[in-house]
Design a protein around this motif. Sequence first.
Motif, PDB file in Angstrom:
ATOM      1  N   ARG A 184       0.844  -1.204   0.000  1.00 13.88           N
ATOM      2  CA  ARG A 184       0.000   0.000   0.000  1.00 13.88           C
ATOM      3  C   ARG A 184       0.880   1.256   0.000  1.00 13.88           C
ATOM      4  N   TYR A 185       1.924   1.221   0.816  1.00 14.65           N
ATOM      5  CA  TYR A 185       2.848   2.365   0.857  1.00 14.65           C
ATOM      6  C   TYR A 185       3.491   2.575  -0.522  1.00 14.65           C
ATOM      7  N   SER A 211       1.185   4.073  -3.016  1.00 20.09           N
ATOM      8  CA  SER A 211       0.909   5.481  -2.744  1.00 20.09           C
ATOM      9  C   SER A 211       2.104   6.352  -3.147  1.00 20.09           C
ATOM     10  N   ARG A 242       3.304  10.088  -5.856  1.00 18.92           N
ATOM     11  CA  ARG A 242       4.062  11.259  -5.381  1.00 18.92           C
ATOM     12  C   ARG A 242       5.056  11.732  -6.436  1.00 18.92           C
ATOM     13  N   LEU A 272      12.234  12.229   1.193  1.00 18.10           N
ATOM     14  CA  LEU A 272      12.071  11.148   2.164  1.00 18.10           C
ATOM     15  C   LEU A 272      13.351  10.321   2.239  1.00 18.10           C
ATOM     16  N   ALA A 282      15.939  12.312   4.021  1.00 20.80           N
ATOM     17  CA  ALA A 282      15.635  12.443   5.449  1.00 20.80           C
ATOM     18  C   ALA A 282      16.065  11.197   6.213  1.00 20.80           C
ATOM     19  N   GLN A 331       8.524  13.588   6.952  1.00 30.23           N
ATOM     20  CA  GLN A 331       8.631  12.932   5.648  1.00 30.23           C
ATOM     21  C   GLN A 331       7.884  11.606   5.629  1.00 30.23           C
ATOM     22  N   ILE A 336       4.016  11.197   4.775  1.00 30.58           N
ATOM     23  CA  ILE A 336       3.390  11.183   3.450  1.00 30.58           C
ATOM     24  C   ILE A 336       2.836   9.792   3.138  1.00 30.58           C
ATOM     25  N   LEU A 337       3.221   8.789   3.921  1.00 31.61           N
ATOM     26  CA  LEU A 337       2.687   7.439   3.701  1.00 31.61           C
ATOM     27  C   LEU A 337       1.218   7.408   4.116  1.00 31.61           C
ATOM     28  N   PRO A 338       0.382   6.656   3.398  1.00 30.84           N
ATOM     29  CA  PRO A 338      -1.058   6.683   3.681  1.00 30.84           C
ATOM     30  C   PRO A 338      -1.369   6.081   5.049  1.00 30.84           C
ATOM     31  N   GLY A 339      -2.177   6.803   5.826  1.00 27.74           N
ATOM     32  CA  GLY A 339      -2.584   6.299   7.142  1.00 27.74           C
ATOM     33  C   GLY A 339      -1.524   6.477   8.210  1.00 27.74           C
ATOM     34  N   VAL A 340      -0.418   7.126   7.880  1.00 28.82           N
ATOM     35  CA  VAL A 340       0.652   7.317   8.860  1.00 28.82           C
ATOM     36  C   VAL A 340       0.589   8.734   9.414  1.00 28.82           C
TER      37      VAL A 340
END
Lengths: 199, 199
Positions: free
Chosen positions: A27-28, A31, A35, A43, A46, B13, B16-20
């Motif tokens: 899922r990540y 997503s 981007r 990211l 970072a 950073q 930006i992951l969904p649900g995080v």
Amino acid sequence: MAAPKSFINLVQQLSILPGVGEKTAERYAYSLLEREYEEIEELSKALLEFKKNIKNCSICGCLTDNETCDICEDKSRDTSTICIVEDSKNVFFIEKTKKYNGLYHVLNGLISPMDGKNPEDLNISNLVNNRISDDIKEIIIALNPSIEGEVTSLYLQKVLEKHNVKVSRLSYGIPMGGDIEYLDPIMVSKAWDDRKVIS
Amino acid sequence: MAAPKSFINLVQQLSILPGVGEKTAERYAYSLLEREYEEIEELSKALLEFKKNIKNCSICGCLTDNETCDICEDKSRDTSTICIVEDSKNVFFIEKTKKYNGLYHVLNGLISPMDGKNPEDLNISNLVNNRISDDIKEIIIALNPSIEGEVTSLYLQKVLEKHNVKVSRLSYGIPMGGDIEYLDPIMVSKAWDDRKVIS
């Protein structure tokens, strides 16, 4: 035929995050497809910067990007009080309460013989050997009220006994919004012992 | 005093992951502290490589590291069947079933006027203009049985009508392990229409 290599590789790499299995990692990854390249670059950078820069403060053991942390360097703080906590998370959390203006000492763990964690594995000797002087008026132990926290508290109490310094711990009690009948009996008995005269 | 900059930046950073959210991102950051530098480097590299390499296959639209995907390049596959799916996830999933040996066409979305997704936003023209020939014997529509899936199915059906090709869709039915009384009525009525004579 399976997914492209760069996709499978990313999913595998993301699975090192705690609680992230294959499904979540996928899922990540999907997503991140949406981007911009610049965002992914940020990211990625970072992550490296974090791992490169972050270390433990040589005085208190708290996380910092420098040799010593901002709190130890801050001359406006009360240097006569040290609050002992389990990890840096606790420091940042207590700082948010704006309740405390003294210094910290981060143990980076708790005594837990079951997990092979002994007092010498914690950041204790630096506290005792280098930080306790006649200038220190109070040491506040702010550890979690777990078995490991209690054991570590008792150990610290014993070690600090030899020094002429006041040692306190946070009071135990009923959490705000808590319901007495749903607390466990040990918690209630602790709140009983720590009860406060109000009139 | 807040957490170190490199820490705060990483938490931001990771969000930006969904649900995080902040809490989860902090948990991830703390866990990465325990990892070796090499592991973080691998993750950081995997992110960049993924974003750099991954693209949509110029033939079917599926995710690939190359100009065309492994499935389109695989000469051993049955090139007379095309299965139409919403996204690449579906391709990798159907591949896992090992049920199908034909080709795919990935729409990369479904028609959804509410979200401003019209037929021309999907990977449809490439299918109609370049892929349908007399060699194609069957087109299998394998879209989710949602409203958007149905609308897209109907649209595809109409577009493909003009071509002399058999068009089928996956059967609707009671999912294995499902309980009839807990299914929604539309689902049951679809299963009714798709019922199969067994003796």
